[in-house]
Design a protein around this motif. Structure first.
Motif, mmCIF file in Angstrom:
data_model
loop_
_atom_site.group_PDB
_atom_site.id
_atom_site.type_symbol
_atom_site.label_atom_id
_atom_site.label_comp_id
_atom_site.label_asym_id
_atom_site.label_seq_id
_atom_site.Cartn_x
_atom_site.Cartn_y
_atom_site.Cartn_z
ATOM 1 N N PHE A 1 0.834 -1.203 0.000
ATOM 2 C CA PHE A 1 0.000 0.000 0.000
ATOM 3 C C PHE A 1 0.871 1.257 0.000
ATOM 4 O O PHE A 1 0.694 2.154 -0.828
ATOM 5 C CB PHE A 1 -0.912 -0.038 1.227
ATOM 6 N N GLU A 2 1.832 1.315 0.917
ATOM 7 C CA GLU A 2 2.687 2.506 1.021
ATOM 8 C C GLU A 2 3.543 2.671 -0.239
ATOM 9 O O GLU A 2 3.738 3.789 -0.718
ATOM 10 C CB GLU A 2 3.577 2.435 2.269
ATOM 11 N N TRP A 3 4.029 1.573 -0.805
ATOM 12 C CA TRP A 3 4.816 1.638 -2.031
ATOM 13 C C TRP A 3 3.961 2.182 -3.179
ATOM 14 O O TRP A 3 4.403 3.026 -3.945
ATOM 15 C CB TRP A 3 5.365 0.243 -2.383
ATOM 16 N N THR A 4 2.731 1.693 -3.279
ATOM 17 C CA THR A 4 1.821 2.150 -4.336
ATOM 18 C C THR A 4 1.576 3.655 -4.219
ATOM 19 O O THR A 4 1.604 4.377 -5.216
ATOM 20 C CB THR A 4 0.483 1.372 -4.270
ATOM 21 N N LEU A 5 1.367 4.120 -2.983
ATOM 22 C CA LEU A 5 1.158 5.557 -2.778
ATOM 23 C C LEU A 5 2.397 6.364 -3.166
ATOM 24 O O LEU A 5 2.294 7.379 -3.860
ATOM 25 C CB LEU A 5 0.801 5.846 -1.321
ATOM 26 N N SER A 6 3.566 5.923 -2.730
ATOM 27 C CA SER A 6 4.762 6.739 -2.944
ATOM 28 C C SER A 6 5.346 6.628 -4.354
ATOM 29 O O SER A 6 5.926 7.578 -4.849
ATOM 30 C CB SER A 6 5.830 6.411 -1.898
ATOM 31 N N LYS A 7 5.195 5.472 -5.001
ATOM 32 C CA LYS A 7 5.851 5.270 -6.292
ATOM 33 C C LYS A 7 4.924 5.375 -7.497
ATOM 34 O O LYS A 7 5.370 5.658 -8.600
ATOM 35 C CB LYS A 7 6.534 3.895 -6.336
ATOM 36 N N ILE A 8 3.635 5.126 -7.302
ATOM 37 C CA ILE A 8 2.707 5.182 -8.440
ATOM 38 C C ILE A 8 1.798 6.407 -8.327
ATOM 39 O O ILE A 8 1.771 7.255 -9.202
ATOM 40 C CB ILE A 8 1.871 3.887 -8.545
#
Length: 177
Positions: free
Chosen positions: A33-40
């Motif tokens: 979830f956090e990766w999706t928010l920060s990278k996408i």
């Protein structure tokens, strides 16, 4: 499922921590979830809709609210406390976070084998991509546990991103998450 115009729809298969007495999203789900928010998503909140799917293994707890869709924090307040059981606190976490940051979302529960259910929901919902966390099991554990992420990469009808857990976030027992 409704089409949301020009937004990019990201389906996320989420699960809860397997650590005993720890009713929270798994490390892998939170990382994905956090990766999706920060990278996408980055700062383009209006350009995305996050779709959260929790797959409940049958007979886990007898909970049968399979057709409800949760799209705001208030949707969870209407439930009686006894209904806030496995899976719902998890969806509430992700929906609550999305509302805090202002990104459109929806969340739901299905019952069955997580690998099969995620792939059938991909067919039904037709998201632009699927994001799943990966526990980073070693080859020995993988033989016995199998991985949902590997299955989805092979069988889902959309691009799949798997987010590996960082080594320093791994619990002592890699099965725990």
């Amino acid at each position: 499922m409704e089409v949301d115009g020009d937004v990019t729809r990201i389906l996320m298969g989420v699960n809860e921590s397997s650590m005993k007495g720890y009713p929270h999203p798994s490390i892998s789900s939170r990382n994905a979830f956090e990766w999706t928010l920060s990278k996408i998503v980055r700062s383009n909140l209006a350009g995305f809709k996050l779709l959260f799917l929790y797959v409940q293994v049958p007979d886990e707890d007898g909970f049968d609210d399979m057709d409800s869709i949760y799209a705001s924090p208030e949707d969870f307040q209407s439930m009686k406390e006894r209904d806030k059981i496995r899976g719902l606190h998890l969806l509430e976490y992700f929906v609550g976070r999305c509302h805090q940051i202002g990104i459109s979302c929806a969340a739901w529960i299905r019952k069955g084998d997580p690998k099969e259910v995620i792939c059938s929901e991909v067919k039904r919902v037709q998201p632009d991509m699927l994001v799943v966390g990966s526990r980073g099991l070693g080859p020995f554990q993988r033989v016995f546990v199998g991985t949902v992420s590997e299955f989805c990469v092979k069988h889902a009808d959309c691009p799949v991103i798997t987010i590996k857990r960082k080594a320093d976030e791994a619990p002592q027992d890699p099965i725990d998450d």
